[in-house]
Design an enzyme around this catalytic site. Structure first.
Site, PDB file in Angstrom:
ATOM      1  CE  LYS A 163      29.874-102.186  18.172  1.00 43.49           C
ATOM      2  NZ  LYS A 163      28.542-102.719  18.517  1.00 43.49           N
ATOM      3  CE  LYS A 262      21.877-100.646  20.910  1.00 42.75           C
ATOM      4  NZ  LYS A 262      22.640-101.385  19.901  1.00 42.75           N
TER       5      LYS A 262
HETATM    6 MG    MG Z   1      25.379-104.031  21.028  1.00 41.37          MG
END
Ligand code: MG
Length: 375
Positions: A163, A262
């Site tokens: 991240k 996703k």
């Molecule tokens: Mg992502």
């Protein structure tokens, strides 16, 4: 199949430690489950948009309400022979991809029961196992992150994702790259930057990242294409892919070279397979991501990850990585393939929620049934 009953559950699953990204911090993961009944069959689905509309415009309470008030009644009592039948009924409503994905995921699990064929085969996959990568959130310190990175490398993960957000950026990447020069590495910005940060992204080119995931705004396609013309590192879209149409536009505009699929964010497995096929036809790389779902949602991601053009290792984890107690039974676990690489197997039996945990995690529940509609 005729849909006779829909049970909805808005749940909160406590995390082992907070999940920090560019859009904020979560200490529980809010998700929505549904149990779709057709005759003597019933199947579960999950969609996990998180507690607040910070990852996307949708949020768990809103998904629950949208399905309870609009999408559920639109399919209740109707014959839905194919996934397209389901999607065409849901298409009367604009947006609300996570809400549509909830019903779509349960429909596919019902179809698995009806046909007696594993989910990944129904989706068209030929393989039964796919490699997975490691995903590391913002840590308390660089030392802590480097320990986690070392552990992931020792465990044989074929690639690592970090991240990336202001204050947790270039020095972090430099430190990881210096320690592991040959590691396949990418960063996920969760839409935390703008074109004013072009210098930062140009400086990242020296670290030979596999990709930069969602550097710019959550709904942007145009500026990603512009950024892509200014840097050498491939761009990956995640949040911007809220529908099949967005994937088509992203391909047409050259917004990205890599596409994160996703299922819930795209409106369900049906749309995720369409997006996969479009990317394959265009020569764009796909990989599968998740939303910190329970094993009920993870199993759907695992089935999708078996498709041919999902060539970059998936973001699929056993939920014991994040949760002290796993809601889904049987839980999804990782295996190690013949080359020693962590991998996920295609799910053969689809997880259902443990009754005790479902009761404890549930914030709100509602039922729609054809008997109550007609009464
Ligand atoms: Mg992502």
């Amino acid at each position: 199949m005729r849909i006779d009953r829909i049970d909805l559950f808005h749940i909160a699953m406590p995390l082992l430690r907070p999940w920090r990204t560019a859009y904020g911090e979560d200490s529980v993961i809010e998700s929505v489950l549904c149990r779709l009944s057709s005759g003597d069959r019933a199947a579960w689905g999950e969609s996990c948009p998180l507690a607040a509309p910070t990852y996307s415009p949708e949020w768990a309470g809103g998904v629950f309400e949208a399905v309870h008030r609009w999408l559920g009644p639109a399919i209740l009592g109707h014959e839905l022979e194919t996934a397209c039948d389901l999607q065409s009924r849901l298409n009367a409503f604009r947006g609300n991809s996570f809400a549509k994905g909830l019903l779509d995921s349960a429909w596919w699990n019902l179809e698995v029961q009806r046909q007696g064929v594993p989910l990944h085969r129904l989706l068209g996959a030929a393989r039964d196992m796919a490699p997975v990568g490691a995903d590391l959130g913002v840590a308390d310190s660089l030392d802590e992150l480097l320990d986690d990175v070392d552990a992931a490398v020792r465990d044989g993960f074929p690639r690592l994702k970090l991240k990336f957000r202001p204050g947790w950026d270039l020095p972090i990447v430099r430190a990881v790259r210096e320690r592991h020069p040959g590691l396949t590495l990418h960063i996920d910005c969760n839409g935390g930057y703008s074109l004013r940060d072009i210098d930062l992204f140009q400086r990242l080119d020296e670290f030979q990242l596999a990709m930069i995931e969602q550097p710019l705004a959550w709904d942007d396609l145009l500026e990603h294409a512009e950024l892509g013309r200014s840097i050498r590192t491939p761009i990956c879209l995640d949040e911007s892919l809220s529908s099949v149409a967005q994937v088509e536009r992203g391909l047409k505009l050259g917004s990205a070279q890599v596409f994160n699929l996703k299922p819930a964010r795209l409106g369900g497995l049906t749309n995720a397979v369409r997006a996969h096929d479009l990317c394959a036809a265009a020569g764009a790389t796909c990989w599968v991501g998740g939303m910190l779902e329970s094993s009920i949602g993870v199993a759907q991601c695992a089935a999708l990850a078996m498709l041919d053009n999902c060539t970059y290792p998936a973001d699929i984890f056993p939920s014991t990585k994040y949760y002290a107690e796993e809601l889904g039974d049987p839980p999804v676990t990782l295996v190690v393939d013949a080359s020693g690489t962590p991998a996920i197997r295609a799910p053969l039996s689809l997880p259902e929620p443990r009754t005790d945990l479902l009761r404890r995690f549930t914030l709100r529940t509602e039922t729609l049934s054809t008997s109550s509609v007609s009464s």
